[in-house]
Design a protein around this motif. Structure first.
Motif, short mmCIF file in Angstrom:
data_model
loop_
_atom_site.label_atom_id
_atom_site.label_comp_id
_atom_site.label_asym_id
_atom_site.label_seq_id
_atom_site.Cartn_x
_atom_site.Cartn_y
_atom_site.Cartn_z
N LEU A 147 -7.09 -1.56 -18.09
CA LEU A 147 -7.26 -2.88 -17.49
C LEU A 147 -5.93 -3.64 -17.43
N GLU A 148 -5.12 -3.51 -18.47
CA GLU A 148 -3.83 -4.18 -18.48
C GLU A 148 -2.92 -3.64 -17.39
N MET A 149 -2.93 -2.32 -17.20
CA MET A 149 -2.08 -1.73 -16.16
C MET A 149 -2.58 -2.13 -14.78
N ARG A 150 -3.88 -2.18 -14.62
CA ARG A 150 -4.45 -2.59 -13.33
C ARG A 150 -4.08 -4.04 -13.02
N TYR A 176 0.81 -1.21 0.00
CA TYR A 176 0.00 0.00 0.00
C TYR A 176 0.85 1.27 0.00
N VAL A 177 2.01 1.26 0.65
CA VAL A 177 2.88 2.44 0.68
C VAL A 177 3.40 2.75 -0.71
N ARG A 178 3.89 1.74 -1.42
CA ARG A 178 4.42 1.97 -2.76
C ARG A 178 3.32 2.42 -3.73
N LEU A 179 2.12 1.92 -3.54
CA LEU A 179 1.02 2.35 -4.40
C LEU A 179 0.74 3.83 -4.24
N ILE A 180 0.63 4.27 -3.01
CA ILE A 180 0.29 5.68 -2.77
C ILE A 180 1.43 6.59 -3.21
N ARG A 181 2.66 6.18 -2.97
CA ARG A 181 3.80 6.97 -3.46
C ARG A 181 3.83 7.01 -4.99
N GLY A 182 3.52 5.87 -5.62
CA GLY A 182 3.48 5.84 -7.07
C GLY A 182 2.43 6.77 -7.63
N TRP A 183 1.29 6.83 -6.97
CA TRP A 183 0.24 7.77 -7.37
C TRP A 183 0.75 9.20 -7.29
N SER A 184 1.47 9.53 -6.23
CA SER A 184 1.91 10.91 -6.04
C SER A 184 2.87 11.35 -7.15
N PHE A 185 3.61 10.40 -7.72
CA PHE A 185 4.50 10.73 -8.84
C PHE A 185 3.73 10.82 -10.16
N PRO A 201 -13.64 4.58 -13.41
CA PRO A 201 -12.70 5.66 -13.74
C PRO A 201 -13.12 6.33 -15.04
N ARG A 202 -12.86 7.63 -15.12
CA ARG A 202 -13.21 8.41 -16.31
C ARG A 202 -11.98 8.88 -17.07
N TRP A 203 -10.81 8.69 -16.46
CA TRP A 203 -9.57 9.14 -17.07
C TRP A 203 -8.42 8.30 -16.55
N HIS A 204 -7.57 7.83 -17.47
CA HIS A 204 -6.30 7.23 -17.08
C HIS A 204 -5.34 7.45 -18.23
N GLY A 205 -4.70 8.59 -18.23
CA GLY A 205 -3.84 8.99 -19.32
C GLY A 205 -4.59 9.57 -20.50
N THR A 206 -5.73 8.97 -20.82
CA THR A 206 -6.66 9.44 -21.84
C THR A 206 -8.08 9.22 -21.31
N ARG A 226 0.91 2.66 -13.37
CA ARG A 226 0.37 1.35 -13.00
C ARG A 226 -0.22 1.40 -11.59
N GLU A 227 0.47 2.09 -10.69
CA GLU A 227 -0.05 2.23 -9.32
C GLU A 227 -1.38 2.98 -9.33
N GLY A 228 -1.47 4.01 -10.17
CA GLY A 228 -2.72 4.75 -10.28
C GLY A 228 -3.84 3.88 -10.79
N ALA A 229 -3.54 2.99 -11.73
CA ALA A 229 -4.57 2.09 -12.26
C ALA A 229 -5.08 1.16 -11.18
N VAL A 230 -4.19 0.68 -10.31
CA VAL A 230 -4.61 -0.20 -9.22
C VAL A 230 -5.53 0.55 -8.26
N LEU A 231 -5.17 1.78 -7.91
CA LEU A 231 -5.98 2.56 -6.99
C LEU A 231 -7.35 2.88 -7.60
N LYS A 232 -7.38 3.27 -8.87
CA LYS A 232 -8.67 3.54 -9.52
C LYS A 232 -9.49 2.26 -9.63
#
Length: 296
Positions: free
Chosen positions: A170-173, A120-129, A151-156, A134-140
């Motif tokens: 879905l692949e990133m998640r 969970y720590v690496r996920l939240i830090r990855g989101w902040s960057f 989700p309504r946006w993930h890069g596009t 990929r971490e953002g996809a998991v959180l979404k």
């Protein structure tokens, strides 16, 4: 703000009655294409993602978390008013419960042991960057699973299920979850602990004012426009905000101010020292919201 271009979503109806948006087309509700029919909490997505919920929030409870982890909350209660000690209790509980420092105990061997570090720590830090990582996809994806908010946006933009952008998300998640140790269950506890701490620290408050710097409100899904500088937007299912208006000014020419229900705060800077650094960042669960747009 009259020079600011905008277009309402298809079917939206706007009136200038001095009180804001007309509700005849039910644009205060969460659009069907932005929600799932089922989720894993005590309120359906159509309710918790609505404008009514923003104004009149009630507790959000994830299925089974309190029952499965009652010992955590017993230990937190014993920690009393010591904020640092409660944080240590939480970290220690997750470390032991999910064997975060002993991957071999969970069956990780050889090269696969590296995936055990995706906690969970690496996920939240990855989101902040990068929230589109990929971490953002998991959180979404976790928000999608637990609250039924798509989700309504993930890069596009993510508008077409099965389209190229959706498949990429879905692949990133899936890649982010593969080979991990109950990563979404860890996030369940992060959210529940966050709610526990907010209830202690805010003493009955139901909202917090958060800000987001933007360059174009047209980049958001606009459901309608109210009087003056007010808009009704459909936010992504998880978004970053800050509690500092001055900080938000660094990220755009315009400032969105939102009254966010405390029940929709997934994580905030300071909840667990060392996880998020700077920017007074808050991670907020999305849905339909009224916002105020202002210049810096």
């Amino acid at each position: 703000m009259e020079n600011f271009s905008w277009q309402p979503s298809e079917g939206a109806r706007v009136c200038d009655n001095g009180r804001g948006l007309c509700r005849g087309d039910d644009k205060a509700s969460l659009p069907r294409e932005a929600r799932l029919p089922i989720n894993r909490c005590n309120l359906p997505a159509v309710v918790l993602g609505s404008l009514t919920y923003q104004r009149h929030p009630s507790p959000l409870l994830l299925d089974g978390v309190a029952e499965l982890h009652h010992d955590l909350f017993r230990r937190l209660a014993l920690a009393g008013d010591d904020d640092e000690r409660r944080g240590d209790v939480f970290r220690d509980y997750l470390t032991v419960r999910f064997q975060l420092e002993w991957p071999e105990e969970m069956g990780y061997t050889g090269r696969r042991k590296g995936r055990a570090k995706a906690n969970y720590v690496r996920l939240i830090r990855g989101w902040s960057f990068d929230s589109d990582s990929r971490e953002g996809a998991v959180l979404k994806g976790w928000v999608e699973s637990r609250f039924g908010l798509l989700p309504r946006w993930h890069g596009t933009p993510l508008r077409e299920a099965g389209g190229d952008s959706w498949q990429r998300y879905l692949e990133m998640r899936a890649s982010g979850l593969y080979g991990t140790n109950a990563l979404e269950a860890q996030l369940d506890l992060v959210y529940t602990y966050c709610q526990y701490e907010l209830a202690r620290r805010h003493n009955g408050a139901r909202h917090v004012t958060l800000y987001r710097g933007v360059n174009r409100v047209a980049d958001y899904e606009i459901l309608g426009r109210g009087a003056g500088d007010r808009y009704t937007l459909l936010l992504n299912n998880l978004s970053s905000f800050t509690c500092s208006r001055e900080r938000a000014c660094e990220f755009g020419d315009y400032i969105l101010a939102v009254e966010v229900p405390l029940t929709k705060i997934f994580f905030y800077c300071g909840l667990l020292p060392g996880v998020l650094q700077g920017e007074d960042e808050f991670l907020a669960i999305g849905g339909v919201v009224d916002v105020t747009l202002s210049t810096r």
